[in-house]
Design a protein around this motif. Structure first.
Motif, PDB file in Angstrom:
ATOM      1  N   LEU A   1       9.680  -1.191  -8.075  1.00 34.61           N
ATOM      2  CA  LEU A   1      10.235  -2.548  -8.156  1.00 34.61           C
ATOM      3  C   LEU A   1       9.678  -3.396  -7.022  1.00 34.61           C
ATOM      4  N   GLU A   2       9.060  -4.492  -7.379  1.00 32.86           N
ATOM      5  CA  GLU A   2       8.401  -5.359  -6.385  1.00 32.86           C
ATOM      6  C   GLU A   2       8.947  -6.770  -6.552  1.00 32.86           C
ATOM      7  N   LYS A   3       9.435  -7.351  -5.443  1.00 37.92           N
ATOM      8  CA  LYS A   3      10.083  -8.667  -5.573  1.00 37.92           C
ATOM      9  C   LYS A   3       9.080  -9.803  -5.838  1.00 37.92           C
ATOM     10  N   ALA A   4       7.837  -9.642  -5.362  1.00 33.82           N
ATOM     11  CA  ALA A   4       6.874 -10.743  -5.510  1.00 33.82           C
ATOM     12  C   ALA A   4       6.103 -10.632  -6.815  1.00 33.82           C
TER      13      ALA A   4
ATOM     14  N   GLU B   1      -5.859  -6.754   7.325  1.00 36.30           N
ATOM     15  CA  GLU B   1      -7.061  -6.751   6.460  1.00 36.30           C
ATOM     16  C   GLU B   1      -8.136  -5.768   6.883  1.00 36.30           C
ATOM     17  N   SER B   2      -8.028  -5.222   8.093  1.00 30.25           N
ATOM     18  CA  SER B   2      -9.088  -4.345   8.581  1.00 30.25           C
ATOM     19  C   SER B   2      -8.615  -2.899   8.472  1.00 30.25           C
ATOM     20  N   LEU B   3      -9.332  -2.093   7.693  1.00 28.24           N
ATOM     21  CA  LEU B   3      -8.839  -0.742   7.391  1.00 28.24           C
ATOM     22  C   LEU B   3      -9.597   0.343   8.160  1.00 28.24           C
TER      23      LEU B   3
ATOM     24  N   LYS C   1      13.650  -7.956  -7.583  1.00 26.82           N
ATOM     25  CA  LYS C   1      14.101  -7.756  -6.202  1.00 26.82           C
ATOM     26  C   LYS C   1      15.286  -6.801  -6.169  1.00 26.82           C
ATOM     27  N   VAL C   2      15.137  -5.731  -5.420  1.00 26.95           N
ATOM     28  CA  VAL C   2      16.251  -4.785  -5.278  1.00 26.95           C
ATOM     29  C   VAL C   2      17.324  -5.450  -4.419  1.00 26.95           C
ATOM     30  N   THR C   3      18.552  -5.410  -4.915  1.00 25.42           N
ATOM     31  CA  THR C   3      19.642  -6.073  -4.179  1.00 25.42           C
ATOM     32  C   THR C   3      20.624  -5.063  -3.586  1.00 25.42           C
TER      33      THR C   3
ATOM     34  N   GLY D   1       5.945   3.873   5.155  1.00 28.70           N
ATOM     35  CA  GLY D   1       5.254   2.642   5.543  1.00 28.70           C
ATOM     36  C   GLY D   1       6.064   1.827   6.541  1.00 28.70           C
ATOM     37  N   ASP D   2       5.851   0.503   6.515  1.00 22.95           N
ATOM     38  CA  ASP D   2       6.533  -0.377   7.466  1.00 22.95           C
ATOM     39  C   ASP D   2       8.055  -0.338   7.297  1.00 22.95           C
ATOM     40  N   ALA D   3       8.541   0.180   6.189  1.00 20.64           N
ATOM     41  CA  ALA D   3       9.993   0.284   6.011  1.00 20.64           C
ATOM     42  C   ALA D   3      10.586   1.287   6.997  1.00 20.64           C
TER      43      ALA D   3
ATOM     44  N   PRO E   1       0.804  -1.232   0.000  1.00 17.40           N
ATOM     45  CA  PRO E   1       0.000   0.000   0.000  1.00 17.40           C
ATOM     46  C   PRO E   1       0.837   1.284   0.000  1.00 17.40           C
ATOM     47  N   ALA E   2       1.957   1.305   0.716  1.00 17.07           N
ATOM     48  CA  ALA E   2       2.781   2.532   0.759  1.00 17.07           C
ATOM     49  C   ALA E   2       3.403   2.802  -0.607  1.00 17.07           C
ATOM     50  N   GLY E   3       4.020   1.770  -1.184  1.00 13.55           N
ATOM     51  CA  GLY E   3       4.707   1.939  -2.471  1.00 13.55           C
ATOM     52  C   GLY E   3       3.746   2.299  -3.579  1.00 13.55           C
TER      53      GLY E   3
ATOM     54  N   GLY F   1      -1.935   0.077  10.627  1.00 12.39           N
ATOM     55  CA  GLY F   1      -0.755  -0.008   9.751  1.00 12.39           C
ATOM     56  C   GLY F   1      -0.960   0.458   8.322  1.00 12.39           C
ATOM     57  N   VAL F   2      -2.032   0.018   7.675  1.00 11.25           N
ATOM     58  CA  VAL F   2      -2.241   0.381   6.265  1.00 11.25           C
ATOM     59  C   VAL F   2      -2.475   1.891   6.158  1.00 11.25           C
ATOM     60  N   TYR F   3      -3.296   2.415   7.061  1.00 12.23           N
ATOM     61  CA  TYR F   3      -3.553   3.861   6.987  1.00 12.23           C
ATOM     62  C   TYR F   3      -2.278   4.656   7.253  1.00 12.23           C
TER      63      TYR F   3
ATOM     64  N   ARG G   1      -9.397  -8.436   1.460  1.00 12.83           N
ATOM     65  CA  ARG G   1      -8.478  -9.571   1.263  1.00 12.83           C
ATOM     66  C   ARG G   1      -7.198  -8.927   0.737  1.00 12.83           C
ATOM     67  N   ARG G   2      -6.117  -8.960   1.504  1.00 11.99           N
ATOM     68  CA  ARG G   2      -4.946  -8.162   1.166  1.00 11.99           C
ATOM     69  C   ARG G   2      -4.284  -8.549  -0.160  1.00 11.99           C
ATOM     70  N   GLY G   3      -4.305  -9.847  -0.476  1.00 16.57           N
ATOM     71  CA  GLY G   3      -3.704 -10.244  -1.746  1.00 16.57           C
ATOM     72  C   GLY G   3      -4.332  -9.447  -2.881  1.00 16.57           C
TER      73      GLY G   3
ATOM     74  N   PRO H   1      -1.091 -11.495  -7.279  1.00 10.85           N
ATOM     75  CA  PRO H   1      -1.373 -11.260  -5.868  1.00 10.85           C
ATOM     76  C   PRO H   1      -0.515 -12.118  -4.947  1.00 10.85           C
ATOM     77  N   ARG H   2      -0.102 -11.542  -3.833  1.00  6.33           N
ATOM     78  CA  ARG H   2       0.601 -12.310  -2.809  1.00  6.33           C
ATOM     79  C   ARG H   2      -0.093 -12.059  -1.466  1.00  6.33           C
ATOM     80  N   GLU H   3      -0.070 -13.079  -0.597  1.00  6.92           N
ATOM     81  CA  GLU H   3      -0.785 -12.961   0.678  1.00  6.92           C
ATOM     82  C   GLU H   3      -0.099 -11.952   1.600  1.00  6.92           C
ATOM     83  N   HIS H   4      -0.880 -11.358   2.482  1.00  8.90           N
ATOM     84  CA  HIS H   4      -0.320 -10.405   3.441  1.00  8.90           C
ATOM     85  C   HIS H   4      -1.293 -10.270   4.601  1.00  8.90           C
ATOM     86  N   VAL H   5      -0.779 -10.036   5.810  1.00 11.03           N
ATOM     87  CA  VAL H   5      -1.693  -9.720   6.927  1.00 11.03           C
ATOM     88  C   VAL H   5      -2.066  -8.246   6.855  1.00 11.03           C
TER      89      VAL H   5
HETATM   90  C1  LIG Z   1       0.033  -9.483  12.625  1.00 10.60           C
HETATM   91  C2  LIG Z   1      -0.285  -8.220  11.874  1.00 10.60           C
HETATM   92  C3  LIG Z   1      -1.612  -7.783  11.770  1.00 10.60           C
HETATM   93  C4  LIG Z   1      -1.911  -6.586  11.086  1.00 10.60           C
HETATM   94  N1  LIG Z   1      -3.214  -6.163  11.003  1.00 10.60           N
HETATM   95  C5  LIG Z   1      -3.495  -4.972  10.391  1.00 10.60           C
HETATM   96  C6  LIG Z   1      -4.840  -4.525  10.234  1.00 10.60           C
HETATM   97  O1  LIG Z   1      -5.794  -5.184  10.613  1.00 10.60           O
HETATM   98  N2  LIG Z   1      -5.047  -3.340   9.605  1.00 10.60           N
HETATM   99  C7  LIG Z   1      -4.019  -2.578   9.131  1.00 10.60           C
HETATM  100  O2  LIG Z   1      -4.252  -1.492   8.595  1.00 10.60           O
HETATM  101  N3  LIG Z   1      -2.742  -3.004   9.230  1.00 10.60           N
HETATM  102  C8  LIG Z   1      -2.454  -4.173   9.840  1.00 10.60           C
HETATM  103  N4  LIG Z   1      -1.165  -4.618   9.899  1.00 10.60           N
HETATM  104  C9  LIG Z   1      -0.110  -3.763   9.334  1.00 10.60           C
HETATM  105  C10 LIG Z   1      -0.062  -3.784   7.816  1.00 10.60           C
HETATM  106  O3  LIG Z   1       0.008  -5.113   7.367  1.00 10.60           O
HETATM  107  C11 LIG Z   1       1.159  -2.992   7.334  1.00 10.60           C
HETATM  108  O4  LIG Z   1       1.296  -1.824   8.097  1.00 10.60           O
HETATM  109  C12 LIG Z   1       1.080  -2.630   5.849  1.00 10.60           C
HETATM  110  O5  LIG Z   1       1.019  -3.774   5.050  1.00 10.60           O
HETATM  111  C13 LIG Z   1       2.306  -1.790   5.454  1.00 10.60           C
HETATM  112  O6  LIG Z   1       2.318  -1.524   4.078  1.00 10.60           O
HETATM  113  P1  LIG Z   1       3.708  -1.302   3.314  1.00 10.60           P
HETATM  114  O7  LIG Z   1       3.362  -0.956   1.917  1.00 10.60           O
HETATM  115  O8  LIG Z   1       4.559  -0.392   4.099  1.00 10.60           O
HETATM  116  O9  LIG Z   1       4.435  -2.723   3.379  1.00 10.60           O
HETATM  117  P2  LIG Z   1       4.002  -4.110   2.705  1.00 10.60           P
HETATM  118  O10 LIG Z   1       2.555  -4.179   2.550  1.00 10.60           O
HETATM  119  O11 LIG Z   1       4.637  -5.176   3.530  1.00 10.60           O
HETATM  120  O12 LIG Z   1       4.679  -4.069   1.275  1.00 10.60           O
HETATM  121  C14 LIG Z   1       6.060  -4.100   1.107  1.00 10.60           C
HETATM  122  C15 LIG Z   1       6.378  -4.721  -0.232  1.00 10.60           C
HETATM  123  O13 LIG Z   1       7.780  -4.585  -0.499  1.00 10.60           O
HETATM  124  C16 LIG Z   1       8.221  -5.732  -1.178  1.00 10.60           C
HETATM  125  N5  LIG Z   1       9.687  -5.822  -1.020  1.00 10.60           N
HETATM  126  C17 LIG Z   1      10.371  -6.037   0.123  1.00 10.60           C
HETATM  127  N6  LIG Z   1      11.694  -6.054  -0.108  1.00 10.60           N
HETATM  128  C18 LIG Z   1      11.864  -5.827  -1.443  1.00 10.60           C
HETATM  129  C19 LIG Z   1      13.001  -5.752  -2.300  1.00 10.60           C
HETATM  130  N7  LIG Z   1      14.242  -5.919  -1.845  1.00 10.60           N
HETATM  131  N8  LIG Z   1      12.800  -5.513  -3.615  1.00 10.60           N
HETATM  132  C20 LIG Z   1      11.547  -5.352  -4.121  1.00 10.60           C
HETATM  133  N9  LIG Z   1      10.437  -5.455  -3.350  1.00 10.60           N
HETATM  134  C21 LIG Z   1      10.584  -5.677  -2.021  1.00 10.60           C
HETATM  135  C22 LIG Z   1       7.455  -6.847  -0.522  1.00 10.60           C
HETATM  136  O14 LIG Z   1       7.370  -7.993  -1.350  1.00 10.60           O
HETATM  137  C23 LIG Z   1       6.083  -6.204  -0.277  1.00 10.60           C
HETATM  138  O15 LIG Z   1       5.168  -6.481  -1.327  1.00 10.60           O
HETATM  139  C24 LIG Z   1      -0.854  -5.826  10.529  1.00 10.60           C
HETATM  140  C25 LIG Z   1       0.457  -6.285  10.618  1.00 10.60           C
HETATM  141  C26 LIG Z   1       0.756  -7.458  11.291  1.00 10.60           C
HETATM  142  C27 LIG Z   1       2.189  -7.910  11.382  1.00 10.60           C
END
Ligand SMILES: Cc1cc2nc3c(=O)[nH]c(=O)nc-3n(C[C@H](O)[C@H](O)[C@H](O)COP(=O)(O)OP(=O)(O)OC[C@H]3O[C@@H](n4cnc5c(N)ncnc54)[C@H](O)[C@@H]3O)c2cc1C
Length: 471
Positions: free
Chosen positions: A34-37, A46-48, A129-131, A307-309, A15-17, A320-322, A105-107, A40-44
């Motif tokens: 650039l996305e390594k996966a 799901e509630s926004l 995949k960024v190396t 984001g989570d980075a 979501p951040a990227g 987290g997503v917001y 459904r996050r995927g 769709p790929r699974e992710h936790v």
């Molecule tokens: C147990 C748990 C429950 C959660 N429940 C909720 C919830 O209910 N509601 C909510 O809002 N948030 C929830 N979250 C948080 C939420 O999942 C994250 O905050 C959110 O997914 C962050 O988005 P992002 O884009 O920063 O990272 P991500 O969604 O993780 O995306 C990062 C992407 O970067 C890619 N990537 C990584 N390294 C590389 C590389 N070297 N090269 C290329 N690509 C790369 C990955 O494949 C991935 O697709 C939960 C988290 C956890 C751990």
């Protein structure tokens, strides 16, 4: 190998990227994501939160989300046996359509956002995949990646956004990642079919079952479909370690699954919900999940972390997503200024963006500490106070609702002071007493019909069932 030039290179298509990629591309910048996966790929996650709504609008995906996903009118915090609970309905404070948020459904959801970035003009490279990254040149960055067939790619960009999620690409390599010792927890989760849609699940409420004690944990139950609930278990590490040792003594083969089942059945509430239910997909494990990067490392002259980075806080408030998307929105707007106007204007905008971002994360951090503080307000029991004696109860209640809806960025200072007040034992006592006695807050329901929550998903589900019967 010849390198390609872009304004902005983004690592990661979560979501951040994809938010940053879409907004920057819409502003006319050349963007490579650039996305390594392979999506769709699974992710936790799901509630926004309702505060995502304006971002969805800006990205142009709101209509599609309202068509596809279960609506979420609020959150219910429940005690382990289900006897004591408080229902927080967003509609109490949000009077526009955003009071119905989403369970996704996050995927699928992440795929939709990524495709949207592509549609808006970003170059999206999956299975890439960024190396390595070279940030040493102030004029730009050089990014090296491995493509789908293992080929090496080199890209040049004026700016790098690290949105690599919990992989924390830059923070890990530069040793910036600091674990959050207080939230030393892990999560086990999966989806179930055949669950009982009762006690608010039928009206789309996110259920948080508080486990307390040495577990310092909780269970989430999210209706992500008409017959599909996501159930996650969060536990403190020391408790997991003890239980793992116990299960090993009993020669349990799959300790994760055994622990997951053991804890879910220890909650009479969850036992009832999952009485006839079956696990529908593999169990996911998310370990060591809270960490942060110091504010001074979150951005530099040619890079920024979003984001989570950049940080991840315990997901108890489903924030987290917001947090990730809003950070990406604020930071990408500042980066655009830098690229279009000047380094100086850009730096000023980035500083302003990160002041909001850091304030928002600090606020969520504080609210979560309060949740885990045994002498602070208990979100499940706060609604059980007997009398109403505080003149400001309207405001106090509203703040609670706004916080759960995601109002972290604009008013973080004000809300932070409010949380401090709640952690003062005397004031907490008062708050517990005054927070209730409003008919709409006492009600267990947000008054949203099942049809409104599951809308055309009901029809799709009905058709699927008929299909099964006739087969
Ligand atoms: C147990 C748990 C429950 C959660 N429940 C909720 C919830 O209910 N509601 C909510 O809002 N948030 C929830 N979250 C948080 C939420 O999942 C994250 O905050 C959110 O997914 C962050 O988005 P992002 O884009 O920063 O990272 P991500 O969604 O993780 O995306 C990062 C992407 O970067 C890619 N990537 C990584 N390294 C590389 C590389 N070297 N090269 C290329 N690509 C790369 C990955 O494949 C991935 O697709 C939960 C988290 C956890 C751990």
């Amino acid at each position: 190998m010849a390198s390609k030039n872009y304004d902005v290179i983004i690592i990661g298509g979560g979501p951040a990227g994809s938010t940053a990629a879409t907004l920057l591309a819409k502003k006319g910048h050349s963007v490579a994501l650039l996305e390594k996966a392979k999506f769709p790929r699974e992710h936790v996650g799901e509630s926004l939160l309702p505060f995502c709504y304006p971002i969805f609008k800006k990205l142009g995906v709101l209509q599609e989300l309202t068509r596809r996903y279960v609506r979420k009118p609020g959150v219910r915090f429940v005690d382990v046996d289900g006897s004591s609970f408080t229902t927080w309905c967003f509609g109490h404070v949000l009077k526009d359509p955003s009071h119905l948020s989403f369970h996704v459904r996050r995927g699928e959801f992440d795929h939709l956002l990524l495709d949207n970035a592509k549609k808006c003009g970003a170059t999206v490279k999956e299975e890439t995949k960024v190396t390595s990254v070279d940030l040493s040149d102030d004029e730009g960055v050089t990014v090296t990646a491995t493509g789908p067939r293992g080929g090496k790619q080199t890209l040049r960009g004026r700016f790098l956004l690290d949105a690599s999620g919990r992989d924390t690409f830059l923070a890990t390599r530069l040793r910036w990642k600091k674990p959050h010792d207080e939230f030393d927890r892990s999560a086990l989760s999966t989806h179930w079919t055949g669950a009982q849609y009762v006690d608010g699940i039928q009206e789309g409420l996110l259920q948080i079952v508080y486990l307390g004690g040495e577990k310092k944990g909780w269970i989430w139950c999210i209706p992500v479909g008409v017959d599909r609930v996501s159930v996650g278990l969060v536990l403190n590490h020391s408790y997991i370690k003890k239980q793992k040792a116990k299960l090993a003594k009993k020669k349990t083969r799959d300790w994760k699954r055994a622990l997951y089942t053991q804890e879910l059945t220890s909650s009479p509430f969850m036992k009832k919900i999952l009485k006839d239910a079956k696990i529908a997909q593999p169990l996911m494990f998310n370990g060591d999940y809270s960490y942060s990067v110091a504010p001074e490392n979150k951005c530099g002259s040619n890079f920024a972390l979003v984001g989570d980075a950049s940080a991840f806080i315990d997901p108890i408030f489903a924030s987290g997503v917001y947090l990730s998307m809003k950070t990406a929105e604020l930071v990408s707007s500042a980066v655009s200024k830098k690229l279009k106007l000047s380094d100086k204007a850009g730096q000023k905008a980035l500083d302003a963006a990160y002041a909001k971002v850091n304030g928002a994360y600090a606020l969520v951090d504080k609210a979560i500490r309060m949740f885990y503080n045994p002498v602070a307000v208990n979100f499940a029991q706060v609604g059980s106070a007997e009398s109403l004696i505080h003149e400001q109860h309207e405001n106090a209640l509203a703040i609670g609702h706004y916080l759960l809806a995601g109002d972290f960025f604009q008013r973080h200072e004000e809300y932070s002071k409010f949380i401090d007040l709640l952690q003062n034992p005397k004031l907490l006592k008062k708050y517990k007493a005054f927070v209730i006695d409003r008919p709409d807050f006492q009600s267990a329901s947000c008054g949203i019909s099942r049809v409104k929550v599951f809308h055309q998903l009901l029809q799709e589900h009905g058709e699927a069932l008929r299909g099964k019967t006739s087969a």
